[in-house]
Design a protein around this motif. Structure first.
Motif, PDB file in Angstrom:
ATOM      1  N   LYS A 109       0.842  -1.184   0.000  1.00  0.00           N
ATOM      2  CA  LYS A 109       0.000   0.000   0.000  1.00  0.00           C
ATOM      3  C   LYS A 109       0.886   1.247   0.000  1.00  0.00           C
ATOM      4  CE  LYS A 109      -3.780  -2.120   2.529  1.00  0.00           C
ATOM      5  NZ  LYS A 109      -4.578  -2.073   3.736  1.00  0.00           N
ATOM      6  N   ASN A 111       1.243   5.100   1.048  1.00  0.00           N
ATOM      7  CA  ASN A 111       0.654   6.048   1.977  1.00  0.00           C
ATOM      8  C   ASN A 111       0.406   7.355   1.251  1.00  0.00           C
ATOM      9  OD1 ASN A 111       0.789   4.246   4.060  1.00  0.00           O
ATOM     10  ND2 ASN A 111       2.794   4.926   4.763  1.00  0.00           N
ATOM     11  N   CYS A 113      -1.828  10.998   1.523  1.00  0.00           N
ATOM     12  CA  CYS A 113      -2.621  11.869   2.363  1.00  0.00           C
ATOM     13  C   CYS A 113      -3.177  12.983   1.491  1.00  0.00           C
ATOM     14  CB  CYS A 113      -1.760  12.457   3.479  1.00  0.00           C
ATOM     15  SG  CYS A 113      -2.681  13.529   4.565  1.00  0.00           S
TER      16      CYS A 113
END
Length: 118
Positions: A109, A111, A113
């Protein structure tokens, strides 16, 4: 071994079915009970334990330790002297096996934001 010292135990599985009842002496250890559960586990059920370490035995809301005896784990109240004691048997695979399976199943995955200010 006197007849009154023998305890009758059965083991309730997650799906509500039972293994047992079996007769044990109060000096029998929890590890011995787990070995019996592995040996008696229904062959048609999926997700069965591979070893005694994969089983958690629960009696009166407490997880039983392998080195304790049946006599030490017995609840002093609520048990009929000649009744069958039901313990719950939960299969919980060892953490190392679960972690390796999880790593294989999970895709990496990233990350990310993101914020939106209005």
């Amino acid at each position: 071994m006197p007849e009154e010292d023998v305890l009758e135990l059965k083991f309730r599985l997650l799906d509500g079915s039972d293994i047992g009842p079996f007769r044990y002496s109060p000096a029998s250890t929890v590890a011995m009970l787990k070995e019996r559960i592995v040996a008696e586990w229904p062959k048609d059920k999926k997700g069965g334990p591979k070893s005694a370490n994969d089983i958690k035995l629960i009696n009166a809301g407490k997880i039983l330790e392998n080195n304790k005896t049946v006599g030490q784990c017995r609840t002093p109240f609520g048990e009929l002297p000649k009744g069958v004691i039901t313990m719950h048997a939960v299969v919980q695979m060892s953490l190392t096996k679960a972690k390796t399976e999880k790593k294989i199943d999970e895709a990496p995955k990233n990350n990310v934001c993101a914020c939106t200010i209005m």
